[in-house]
Design a protein around this motif. Sequence first.
Motif, PDB file in Angstrom:
ATOM      1  N   PHE A  73      27.561  29.423  58.571  1.00 39.40           N
ATOM      2  CA  PHE A  73      26.493  28.773  59.135  1.00 39.40           C
ATOM      3  C   PHE A  73      25.734  28.290  58.206  1.00 39.40           C
ATOM      4  N   ARG A 195      28.159  23.313  70.467  1.00 38.85           N
ATOM      5  CA  ARG A 195      28.690  24.274  69.261  1.00 38.85           C
ATOM      6  C   ARG A 195      29.429  23.536  68.248  1.00 38.85           C
ATOM      7  N   LYS A 231      24.817  29.806  68.513  1.00 38.51           N
ATOM      8  CA  LYS A 231      25.958  29.475  67.586  1.00 38.51           C
ATOM      9  C   LYS A 231      27.113  30.070  68.105  1.00 38.51           C
TER      10      LYS A 231
END
Length: 557
Positions: A73, A195, A231
Amino acid sequence: MTELADLVIVNGRVFDGRVRTVHTAVAVATDRIVRVGSDARVLELRGDATRVVDAAGGVIHPGFVDAHVHAAFAGVERLSLDLTPATSIEQTLALIRAAAEGSEAGWITGGGWSHELFPTPTRHELDAIVPDRPVALSDAGHHTLWVNSRALELAGVDRDTPQPHNGRIHLDADGDPTGYLNETAAELVGRAIPRATDDEVLAGLLNAQEYLWSIGVTGWHEAILGEYNGKGDCTPAYLQGIADGGLRSAVSGALWIAPGLQLDEVPALVARFVELRERNARAGFSTSTAKVMIDGVPHGETAALLEPYCNHGDGFAGELHFDEAVIRAFVAQLDAADFALHLHIMGDRGIRVALDAIEAARAANGPVHAQAPRHHIAHLSMVQPEDAARFGPLGITANIQGLWAAPDPYVVPMIGEERMLAGYPFRAMADGGAQLAMGSDWPVSPPDPWLAIHVVVNRWAPPPPEAPAPPMPEGAESGALPPTLDAEHQALTLEQAFAAYTSGSTELVLGRPGRVRVGERADLAVATGDPFDLPAEAIVSLQTAVTVVGGEIVYER
């Protein structure tokens, strides 16, 4: 017949992962180190096809391994709205405005904004820029979400929303949400955000890999595998990257234990983790670690302390993210199932509770031995002296985020100068026999190992880029903290810090030595100089000149 080398690196000085040696060169064939020695000795293996790299006097060392990173991420953020370059309020808002103007309708997401610039940001600042589209931006620490009014509306968060356990919806004087959400409160909006797809996460992961190579990082430990803070699980991206060969660095990961776990749910969680570990291992991805946040962070006043926060007259000392009985249960049962525990802990109460739980698990499951899971505690912001001495005997590795160990004037109003200066007691842990590893927690902080090694050795922050100084919070006057501590402070030696970020991390999260010696995997880096020849304050100037992964050069400056 002697095997010829595919690659030789000469004219350097070898740090073997533990000590600086007299050797100046390394030879590599396929993916293995085949000779370490003098230039002349190593060049005996040169053939017509051998690539020769001149280290130009720089240190040749095992590739850095980041023992605590959120690479997937971090890469996704780099490919979306990355606010980490901003050094002023104006720059931050300008980046947000540009993202809104340059993207199509839908959510604007990203992160990296600084609490030093925005101690308590509100939805109104975002509404003024983007009034009609939802905006949700994680702070640099990824424990807080800053959102606009439209995001709150879509998530159904309003004045009547109950405060979640281990989280806080900040409210204004009228009782309405300000748009500033801590810990589990961030997930109230996070669950409404579309997402990233597996393909987008994989693209972020490979982007992160390229960047990490540029700073000498050849392997890492993904610190959360599972749904977190809105996430999705990045495990599919790792499995795909391994399967198609795009992910070339050596990696491992930690299965995520979400807050809210109840005592009767622990056996099912352990059984599920065993299944995931076996499935991932068959795909070539080691996930024999379980990650959990025992508490929060001092900046958000969510770290669990033994003594109250200084700016609370009501005796508030933060909270654990789990009941103590639950912590003892999952530590004991995961230890028995041969999982390593990777514990996020910032407060001294959290440290003590975790140490007690591990001590009980050792008593129940057997003492530390060579095959025992190597539990590790990350961050280590506040550790009482008597608890620092427990790490070694309990077989717990100190997982150090070195950049955080510089005196931080912004937390002084919350925890006081005495606790600030007594924090991150790395030397006490090492003196007590604790093994050391290092990681960055990127994108929470920059992942450059040389910056972290500088702080761990010198105990003062690296010089910032030329930029206006950010505003100081109330109670944290400029100059209130010394740049260094006294001679007995908790600095590590250069050799200790360098070893922690190379062999220490490699042993902990990859399960192999991480040494520059014959037969080891050729994951190497060459620096632009030799830190052992530099004054301590010049360590920060070092950069990576060459990075080698599996015997192949993947980066050259």
